[in-house]
Design a protein around this motif. Structure first.
Motif, mmCIF file in Angstrom:
data_model
loop_
_atom_site.group_PDB
_atom_site.id
_atom_site.type_symbol
_atom_site.label_atom_id
_atom_site.label_comp_id
_atom_site.label_asym_id
_atom_site.label_seq_id
_atom_site.Cartn_x
_atom_site.Cartn_y
_atom_site.Cartn_z
ATOM 1 N N VAL A 1 0.853 -1.187 0.000
ATOM 2 C CA VAL A 1 0.000 0.000 0.000
ATOM 3 C C VAL A 1 0.889 1.236 0.000
ATOM 4 O O VAL A 1 2.041 1.194 0.419
ATOM 5 N N ASN A 2 0.340 2.332 -0.478
ATOM 6 C CA ASN A 2 0.994 3.636 -0.394
ATOM 7 C C ASN A 2 0.605 4.337 0.890
ATOM 8 O O ASN A 2 -0.544 4.216 1.351
ATOM 9 N N LEU A 3 1.537 5.078 1.450
ATOM 10 C CA LEU A 3 1.218 5.957 2.583
ATOM 11 C C LEU A 3 0.951 7.354 2.048
ATOM 12 O O LEU A 3 1.599 8.336 2.421
ATOM 13 N N GLY A 4 0.015 7.445 1.127
ATOM 14 C CA GLY A 4 -0.338 8.719 0.529
ATOM 15 C C GLY A 4 -0.943 9.677 1.536
ATOM 16 O O GLY A 4 -1.629 9.271 2.475
ATOM 17 N N SER A 5 -0.680 10.951 1.324
ATOM 18 C CA SER A 5 -1.193 12.062 2.124
ATOM 19 C C SER A 5 -0.598 12.114 3.523
ATOM 20 O O SER A 5 -1.115 12.820 4.379
ATOM 21 N N TRP A 6 0.493 11.387 3.730
ATOM 22 C CA TRP A 6 1.204 11.490 5.012
ATOM 23 C C TRP A 6 2.258 12.594 4.914
ATOM 24 O O TRP A 6 2.014 13.713 5.355
ATOM 25 N N LEU A 7 3.381 12.306 4.301
ATOM 26 C CA LEU A 7 4.459 13.294 4.225
ATOM 27 C C LEU A 7 4.391 14.145 2.964
ATOM 28 O O LEU A 7 5.118 15.131 2.835
ATOM 29 N N VAL A 8 3.547 13.766 2.009
ATOM 30 C CA VAL A 8 3.121 14.660 0.927
ATOM 31 C C VAL A 8 1.599 14.671 0.994
ATOM 32 O O VAL A 8 0.952 13.699 0.621
ATOM 33 N N LEU A 9 1.035 15.749 1.475
ATOM 34 C CA LEU A 9 -0.398 15.791 1.752
ATOM 35 C C LEU A 9 -1.170 16.124 0.482
ATOM 36 O O LEU A 9 -0.853 17.075 -0.222
ATOM 37 N N GLU A 10 -2.187 15.319 0.202
ATOM 38 C CA GLU A 10 -3.116 15.596 -0.897
ATOM 39 C C GLU A 10 -4.482 15.835 -0.282
ATOM 40 O O GLU A 10 -5.155 14.910 0.168
ATOM 41 N N SER A 11 -4.886 17.077 -0.268
ATOM 42 C CA SER A 11 -6.028 17.470 0.553
ATOM 43 C C SER A 11 -7.345 16.852 0.101
ATOM 44 O O SER A 11 -8.288 16.759 0.892
ATOM 45 N N TRP A 12 -7.426 16.386 -1.146
ATOM 46 C CA TRP A 12 -8.669 15.741 -1.590
ATOM 47 C C TRP A 12 -8.935 14.461 -0.807
ATOM 48 O O TRP A 12 -10.096 14.023 -0.717
ATOM 49 N N GLN B 1 -12.171 17.092 5.188
ATOM 50 C CA GLN B 1 -12.530 17.718 6.457
ATOM 51 C C GLN B 1 -11.297 17.984 7.302
ATOM 52 O O GLN B 1 -11.161 19.048 7.911
ATOM 53 N N GLY B 2 -10.385 17.033 7.339
ATOM 54 C CA GLY B 2 -9.156 17.224 8.098
ATOM 55 C C GLY B 2 -8.355 18.404 7.599
ATOM 56 O O GLY B 2 -7.752 19.145 8.391
ATOM 57 N N TRP B 3 -8.329 18.610 6.290
ATOM 58 C CA TRP B 3 -7.594 19.729 5.716
ATOM 59 C C TRP B 3 -8.222 21.057 6.117
ATOM 60 O O TRP B 3 -7.514 22.015 6.480
ATOM 61 N N LEU B 4 -9.551 21.132 6.086
ATOM 62 C CA LEU B 4 -10.210 22.359 6.551
ATOM 63 C C LEU B 4 -9.929 22.598 8.022
ATOM 64 O O LEU B 4 -9.691 23.736 8.447
ATOM 65 N N ASP B 5 -9.930 21.529 8.803
ATOM 66 C CA ASP B 5 -9.649 21.662 10.232
ATOM 67 C C ASP B 5 -8.226 22.152 10.489
ATOM 68 O O ASP B 5 -7.953 22.844 11.477
#
Length: 441
Positions: free
Chosen positions: A8-19, A23-27
């Protein structure tokens, strides 16, 4: 490297993809917009708008919560043996121009924590250079900065990426937390038109040479390179010595990258939060696998990455049907396409082997039933397992009202929970799922 990759990829961890975490990105203080360059949708935009201190605090909290020991335990329980970790060039903070580049600090500390947890769980790691200096593709969240003008394909930014390679190769061999790292990927999804990527083939050769030169300096035998000079008691001095090696592959960019990397490595190794022993030898360790997107990733007279090989090399292909251009948007067309996929064989004929599928998922262009998604997962796993294996995008996706059904097709963990993916990644629900769709040998 596992005999068969189930990852699996650890996407949106150390390179964040807000899509992936709306909700977390807005927070965190980010924004949402249809065109990602027009609002605070990436690391770069966040840092420019909020300032360094606020950015560091927000991202530190995100790194700690998005990927934790709980996630490691879950992946281990599901039989995952490989994790691909998308990384930005800014992980090596000395490469960032703070006057014009607005990225969070502290990511290397988070990476050390994460790879150590994965090592303890027996899960091996690919370090994926996912977001390159200057940006390698237009209007993409995965580059860390949504811009219409990619600037990676320049000598200055190639040099920064080569320096990054030298730093990460050294850390992978000398930092004990990184002992499960087996490959470093040079560029995630470059522009596919080679006319827009001048000297990219030379960059590929230089990337491999920097990796192998670094490994030679650390005491690892590299077939195809001459014997190194007598080793220094300090790894950084050994790397500088290697930069003077008389070899045709050691051009000016390689030499400069090695020297720049040596200076940065000294700083990282003596920083209490990232420290490791520079007097340690890597003698007896295996060469890391240099990893590139496969030859088909560029569609205009591409440089063949196999030409850059010096030592073990692996190849990566990404296949998403949801964005169009692969098959007509209906279940039968999808299944006919995947069940007759010949990319593994075609790549092998061009020297691009072993090949793994470093990104894929379950999303479709139509409303897929649960039954279809289960068969769709089986068919993709069977196709990709004809090569070295597969790495699903992504390990998880936010579950929230704002995220809607994103996790149904993009989250590996949720896919298992919903019964689309088998709990044992080496298995499928129906080994004959492709039988009705085979059209050729």
């Amino acid at each position: 490297m596992p005999s068969k990759i189930f990852g699996v990829n650890l996407g949106s961890w150390l390179v964040l993809e807000s899509w992936m975490l709306p909700q977390g990105w807005l927070d965190m203080g980010g924004e949402s917009c249809d065109v990602c360059s027009e609002c605070i949708a990436t690391e770069w935009a966040f840092g420019k708008a909020k300032g360094q201190a606020a950015q560091n605090a927000a991202f530190q909290a995100h790194w700690n919560s998005w990927f934790s020991q709980t996630d490691v335990n879950t992946l281990k329980s599901l039989g995952i043996n490989t994790v691909r970790i998308p990384l930005g060039f800014w992980l090596v903070e000395q490469l960032v121009d703070r006057r014009t580049e607005f990225y969070p600090e502290g990511g290397l500390v988070a990476l050390i924590r994460g790879v150590n947890q994965l090592r303890e769980a027996g899960i091996v790691v690919i370090l994926d250079h996912h977001a390159l200096p200057g940006v390698q593709d237009a209007n993409q969240m995965f580059t860390g900065n949504c811009t219409s003008e990619p600037q990676f394909y320049t000598e200055a930014n190639y040099l920064r990426a080569l320096t990054w390679a030298g730093v990460m190769t050294t850390i992978s061999h000398l930092h004990p937390a990184f002992s499960s790292v087996f490959a470093i990927e040079a560029v995630n999804e470059p522009i596919m038109d080679a006319a827009q990527t001048p000297n990219y083939g030379t960059y590929q050769e230089n990337f491999v040479t920097v990796m192998r030169g670094t490994e030679l300096a650390l005491g690892i035998n590299v077939p195809g390179l001459p014997n190194p000079p007598p080793p220094s008691r300090n790894a950084t001095q050994s790397i500088i010595n290697i930069s003077n090696l008389n070899n045709a592959r050691f051009n000016a960019d390689v030499r400069t990258a090695l020297r720049n990397a040596a200076q940065i490595i000294q700083e990282i190794a003596t920083n209490p939060s990232t420290s490791f022993d520079l007097t340690k030898s890597a003698r007896g360790q295996s060469l890391l696998i240099s990893n590139f997107m496969d030859v088909n990733w560029q569609n205009d007279n591409p440089p063949n990455p196999a030409n850059a090989a010096l030592g073990p090399q692996g190849y990566d292909n990404h296949l998403y049907y949801v964005f169009g251009g692969v098959a007509d948007p209906n279940p039968d067309a999808y299944m006919t396409s995947i069940c007759n996929l010949n990319r593994v064989q075609a790549d092998a004929a061009l020297g691009n082997s072993p090949l793994w599928f470093g990104e894929w998922g379950l999303p479709t262009q139509f409303d897929a039933t649960d039954a279809f998604l289960q068969g769709w997962a089986d068919a993709q796993k069977l196709a990709y397992s004809k090569g070295a294996g597969w790495i699903f995008w992504n390990f998880k996706v936010e579950q929230s009202t704002l995220a809607g059904n994103l996790s149904r097709e993009w989250s590996y963990i949720e896919g298992v929970n919903l019964g689309y993916l088998t709990k044992d990644p080496s298995k499928v629900f129906n080994a004959s799922v492709c039988d009705p769709f085979i059209t050729s040998d």
